[in-house]
Design a protein around this motif. Sequence first.
Motif, PDB file in Angstrom:
ATOM      1  N   GLU A 131       0.841  -1.205   0.000  1.00 55.61           N
ATOM      2  CA  GLU A 131       0.000   0.000   0.000  1.00 55.61           C
ATOM      3  C   GLU A 131       0.869   1.246   0.000  1.00 55.61           C
ATOM      4  N   LEU A 132       0.280   2.351  -0.438  1.00 52.79           N
ATOM      5  CA  LEU A 132       1.033   3.603  -0.472  1.00 52.79           C
ATOM      6  C   LEU A 132       0.830   4.396   0.811  1.00 52.79           C
ATOM      7  N   SER A 133       1.862   5.125   1.164  1.00 57.91           N
ATOM      8  CA  SER A 133       1.765   5.954   2.356  1.00 57.91           C
ATOM      9  C   SER A 133       2.517   7.261   2.112  1.00 57.91           C
ATOM     10  N   THR A 134       2.104   8.309   2.774  1.00 59.85           N
ATOM     11  CA  THR A 134       2.841   9.567   2.662  1.00 59.85           C
ATOM     12  C   THR A 134       3.837   9.712   3.810  1.00 59.85           C
ATOM     13  N   ASP A 135       3.852   8.712   4.689  1.00 61.47           N
ATOM     14  CA  ASP A 135       4.760   8.736   5.839  1.00 61.47           C
ATOM     15  C   ASP A 135       6.033   7.942   5.502  1.00 61.47           C
ATOM     16  N   ILE A 136       7.149   8.638   5.459  1.00 62.72           N
ATOM     17  CA  ILE A 136       8.425   8.010   5.066  1.00 62.72           C
ATOM     18  C   ILE A 136       8.798   6.844   5.985  1.00 62.72           C
ATOM     19  N   HIS A 137       8.405   6.924   7.257  1.00 63.64           N
ATOM     20  CA  HIS A 137       8.777   5.897   8.225  1.00 63.64           C
ATOM     21  C   HIS A 137       8.077   4.560   7.974  1.00 63.64           C
ATOM     22  N   LYS A 138       7.019   4.595   7.184  1.00 63.00           N
ATOM     23  CA  LYS A 138       6.273   3.361   6.919  1.00 63.00           C
ATOM     24  C   LYS A 138       6.742   2.670   5.634  1.00 63.00           C
ATOM     25  N   GLY A 139       7.591   3.326   4.884  1.00 64.26           N
ATOM     26  CA  GLY A 139       8.082   2.748   3.628  1.00 64.26           C
ATOM     27  C   GLY A 139       9.141   1.690   3.868  1.00 64.26           C
ATOM     28  N   VAL A 140       9.353   0.855   2.858  1.00 63.47           N
ATOM     29  CA  VAL A 140      10.367  -0.214   2.963  1.00 63.47           C
ATOM     30  C   VAL A 140      11.697   0.310   2.413  1.00 63.47           C
ATOM     31  N   ALA A 141      12.734   0.252   3.234  1.00 65.71           N
ATOM     32  CA  ALA A 141      14.044   0.784   2.842  1.00 65.71           C
ATOM     33  C   ALA A 141      14.715  -0.112   1.814  1.00 65.71           C
ATOM     34  N   VAL A 142      15.538   0.493   0.960  1.00 61.54           N
ATOM     35  CA  VAL A 142      16.288  -0.303  -0.021  1.00 61.54           C
ATOM     36  C   VAL A 142      17.684  -0.603   0.532  1.00 61.54           C
ATOM     37  N   ASP A 143      18.231  -1.748   0.126  1.00 59.19           N
ATOM     38  CA  ASP A 143      19.561  -2.136   0.613  1.00 59.19           C
ATOM     39  C   ASP A 143      20.626  -1.919  -0.468  1.00 59.19           C
ATOM     40  N   GLU A 144      21.855  -2.267  -0.102  1.00 56.44           N
ATOM     41  CA  GLU A 144      22.993  -2.058  -0.996  1.00 56.44           C
ATOM     42  C   GLU A 144      22.823  -2.848  -2.304  1.00 56.44           C
ATOM     43  N   HIS A 145      22.299  -4.061  -2.157  1.00 59.76           N
ATOM     44  CA  HIS A 145      22.103  -4.920  -3.330  1.00 59.76           C
ATOM     45  C   HIS A 145      21.165  -4.245  -4.335  1.00 59.76           C
ATOM     46  N   PHE A 146      20.125  -3.598  -3.809  1.00 59.38           N
ATOM     47  CA  PHE A 146      19.145  -2.917  -4.665  1.00 59.38           C
ATOM     48  C   PHE A 146      19.830  -1.795  -5.459  1.00 59.38           C
ATOM     49  N   CYS A 147      20.656  -1.002  -4.746  1.00 62.08           N
ATOM     50  CA  CYS A 147      21.341   0.127  -5.399  1.00 62.08           C
ATOM     51  C   CYS A 147      22.318  -0.381  -6.452  1.00 62.08           C
ATOM     52  N   ARG A 148      23.028  -1.468  -6.111  1.00 61.75           N
ATOM     53  CA  ARG A 148      24.006  -2.011  -7.054  1.00 61.75           C
ATOM     54  C   ARG A 148      23.310  -2.526  -8.310  1.00 61.75           C
ATOM     55  N   LYS A 149      22.195  -3.180  -8.086  1.00 65.79           N
ATOM     56  CA  LYS A 149      21.416  -3.735  -9.194  1.00 65.79           C
ATOM     57  C   LYS A 149      20.869  -2.603 -10.082  1.00 65.79           C
ATOM     58  N   LEU A 150      20.440  -1.540  -9.419  1.00 66.26           N
ATOM     59  CA  LEU A 150      19.884  -0.401 -10.154  1.00 66.26           C
ATOM     60  C   LEU A 150      20.957   0.231 -11.048  1.00 66.26           C
ATOM     61  N   LEU A 151      22.138   0.424 -10.495  1.00 63.46           N
ATOM     62  CA  LEU A 151      23.240   1.000 -11.280  1.00 63.46           C
ATOM     63  C   LEU A 151      23.647   0.052 -12.406  1.00 63.46           C
ATOM     64  N   ASP A 152      23.625  -1.223 -12.094  1.00 70.72           N
ATOM     65  CA  ASP A 152      23.956  -2.264 -13.074  1.00 70.72           C
ATOM     66  C   ASP A 152      23.036  -2.183 -14.289  1.00 70.72           C
ATOM     67  N   LYS A 153      21.749  -2.037 -14.014  1.00 66.29           N
ATOM     68  CA  LYS A 153      20.773  -1.970 -15.099  1.00 66.29           C
ATOM     69  C   LYS A 153      20.893  -0.656 -15.865  1.00 66.29           C
ATOM     70  N   LEU A 154      21.145   0.410 -15.105  1.00 69.02           N
ATOM     71  CA  LEU A 154      21.290   1.726 -15.728  1.00 69.02           C
ATOM     72  C   LEU A 154      22.461   1.765 -16.694  1.00 69.02           C
ATOM     73  N   THR A 155      23.546   1.087 -16.310  1.00 68.31           N
ATOM     74  CA  THR A 155      24.762   1.134 -17.118  1.00 68.31           C
ATOM     75  C   THR A 155      24.896  -0.100 -18.016  1.00 68.31           C
ATOM     76  N   ALA A 156      23.877  -0.935 -18.062  1.00 67.71           N
ATOM     77  CA  ALA A 156      23.911  -2.177 -18.848  1.00 67.71           C
ATOM     78  C   ALA A 156      25.156  -3.000 -18.501  1.00 67.71           C
TER      79      ALA A 156
END
Lengths: 170, 327
Positions: B55-80
């Motif tokens: 579900e969506l929330s406007t409260d940052i504290h209720k969101g699910v945090a991303v980890d290092e693996h997520f960031c690495r994967k994101l950069l990986d996809k961005l840079t092919a």
Amino acid sequence: MFAACSALGFYRAFLLGRRVRWIRESMHGVQRLETEIAFASTPLLTALVKPVLAGAPVSDSFFAVLRTLLLKQAAERRGAGEVDVRAVWLELCGGRLYPFSARREELQIMRELGVSLGISDRDDQIKHLRLTSHQLASLAEDALVEQQKYESMWRSFGVLGGLLLVILFV
Amino acid sequence: MHKLEERRLPSFLQDLLSALPASLVGRVEEIRVRLGRPPEYIAQGKSWFVRANGELSTDIHKGVAVDEHFCRKLLDKLTAHSVYSFEEPLRRGYITAEGGHRVGLSGQVSLQDGTVKLIRDVTFFNVRLAREQIGVTKRLLPHLYDSKRKCFHHTLLVSPPQHGKTTMLRDLVRTAGEGFELPDGVLVEAQKVAVVDERSEIAGCVRGVPQFDVGWRTDVLDQCPKAEGMMMMIRSMSPNVLAVDEIGSVADAEALQEALLAGIQIFATLHGSHVHELAHRPMLRDLYDAQLFQRYVMLQRRESTHLHMKVYDAHGVCLATILEPLS
């Protein structure tokens, strides 16, 4: 029985030669990949699907099989953007596709390269590729020594073993 | 041409948007990813976070945090999977993804001889989704076109970041390259338009092919530095109109001055909060004082549903105020 034993001996001898060829072809592939990255900054997938990297048209070299798998995945998925180059590379290093011609040592070297490939700047990538190339060169020397040492032995062993079994059974 | 939902999205963006309900996907303007914190989806000025149950929330504290693996994967996809082929974008701090979506990057930089070599550990991402607003400049055109001289006025679009300068410029380019009808019924023929798209944001080119509708008679020079690109286009493509985004350096201003005096009509954009402040900016003071730009358009978003456009002449006198609803 004689024919089967001889064939087995010849096959083991053939595998020794095939391993040397496999390591050398992989080494040449790594060197060509280094050129692609160092001079053209070619993206990994574009470089890896180039036929020049795969070597001979009909080959079971690492880069030839990798190219086939990458092209297959690109065709299955929606395009080049969806291909996970690293996952394919690491799967190939699992050895499932190379039960005979490549051993754990060379696959481990390729695996280490696969883990670091594409995640850093050009200078760092070149260092990794050169290290892999040196490691493969040294492994190729060892494999050649092994081939020279055991190739004829396996052939003779197969023929003589077959003869021995024939004599024993007769 | 295409709305965001209809265009093919890059895989990294599909991943980021997959967590959102369809109703929000079409409205998201910006996605911010920060290591150890939940991804922030900004739509119409509001921030949204996705909870563990989807579900969506406007409260940052209720969101699910991303980890290092997520960031690495994101950069990986961005840079092919090829960070080395993105050294220059990583040095500048942003990558333009397929479709013209700009991804700002931040993290730990690697220095060489005291200057930034590249961002090594990317832990902050700011994805700005590119969108088309076909016809958003329709009501603006009578103020920017000189019917007597039968050409456009040299026009500078000014606004703070995220107020729609590039969207507006893209539509101006499309209109100029396709031709249009003025309110008095006069038909304006399509012009030869040249776009110098340094950040691939105007046309969103992929391997040189525009992904956005930029008009029939428009030529695009993709990922070329503006100052050099403007001169190249003037020499090689003989345009009637030249469009550039985000004038930012002295070299850009000098090249612009050359182009303004070369008999080519200019559309350009600039970060700024008011037209009158141009006179105090060293880079643009000469252009402003010499009144080389004949029209200034000041953009401002109102309540995130309307775009407020103010048209000024070369002396800084307000000619018109237009309120355009945003789709």
